[in-house]
Write a protein that holds these residues in place. Structure first.
Motif, short mmCIF file in Angstrom:
data_model
loop_
_atom_site.label_atom_id
_atom_site.label_comp_id
_atom_site.label_asym_id
_atom_site.label_seq_id
_atom_site.Cartn_x
_atom_site.Cartn_y
_atom_site.Cartn_z
N UNK A 199 -84.11 24.56 23.78
CA UNK A 199 -83.27 23.35 24.46
C UNK A 199 -82.55 24.53 25.12
N UNK A 200 -81.60 25.16 24.83
CA UNK A 200 -80.21 25.76 25.15
C UNK A 200 -80.85 26.59 26.52
N UNK A 208 -66.90 18.41 27.93
CA UNK A 208 -67.50 18.05 26.61
C UNK A 208 -68.82 16.98 27.01
N UNK A 209 -69.06 16.61 28.19
CA UNK A 209 -70.56 16.41 28.60
C UNK A 209 -71.47 17.14 28.54
N UNK A 210 -71.30 18.00 28.54
CA UNK A 210 -72.33 19.31 28.62
C UNK A 210 -72.63 18.94 27.12
N UNK A 264 -76.52 19.05 25.37
CA UNK A 264 -77.06 19.88 24.52
C UNK A 264 -76.76 19.90 22.66
N UNK A 265 -75.97 18.87 22.55
CA UNK A 265 -75.48 18.36 21.04
C UNK A 265 -77.01 17.73 20.70
N UNK A 266 -77.30 16.51 21.57
CA UNK A 266 -78.26 15.32 21.70
C UNK A 266 -79.39 16.48 21.37
#
Length: 119
Positions: free
Chosen positions: A27-28, A74-76, A80-82
């Motif tokens: 993912x990352x 914050x959107x990026x 990544x968090x989601x």
């Protein structure tokens, strides 16, 4: 950079640790803001000594921390968090009668003081 750390309670029998780490790492590495996949350092840390609250209940957790150089929006970070949370939900077992908590944290590293070298 980035640094990916996964901590989990070792009472989560059946947690596919290597698969979890590989999928979170993918993912990352696959995100457009990560330029070189070799920059992502990931580690999986089982915890044998832990406390969750004060009630004598069966509980466990998986916590992911992704440390990135400062400057991402914050959107990026939310993307990544989601995406990492989706992997946790899919791969984390839930033993019968156990409350399992999942969490993802995106943390900034100070760009001005961070050092990275290669040999």
């Amino acid at each position: 950079m980035p640094h990916l750390t996964v901590e989990y309670t070792d009472n989560l029998a059946g947690l596919p640790g290597q698969q979890l780490l590989a999928e979170l790492n993918a993912v990352v590495c696959g995100h457009t803001t990560v330029q070189d996949e070799a920059d992502v350092k990931a580690r999986l840390l089982p915890l044998s000594c832990f406390e969750i609250g004060t009630a004598p209940a069966q509980r466990g957790f998986v916590h992911v921390q992704l440390r990135l150089l400062s400057g991402r929006s914050d959107a990026v970070k939310k993307e990544l968090s989601d995406a990492m949370a989706a992997v946790l939900h899919r791969l984390t077992p839930q033993p019968p009668g156990m409350l399992v908590q999942l969490s993802v944290e995106i943390a900034d590293m100070d760009r001005a003081s961070y050092y990275k070298g290669r040999l």
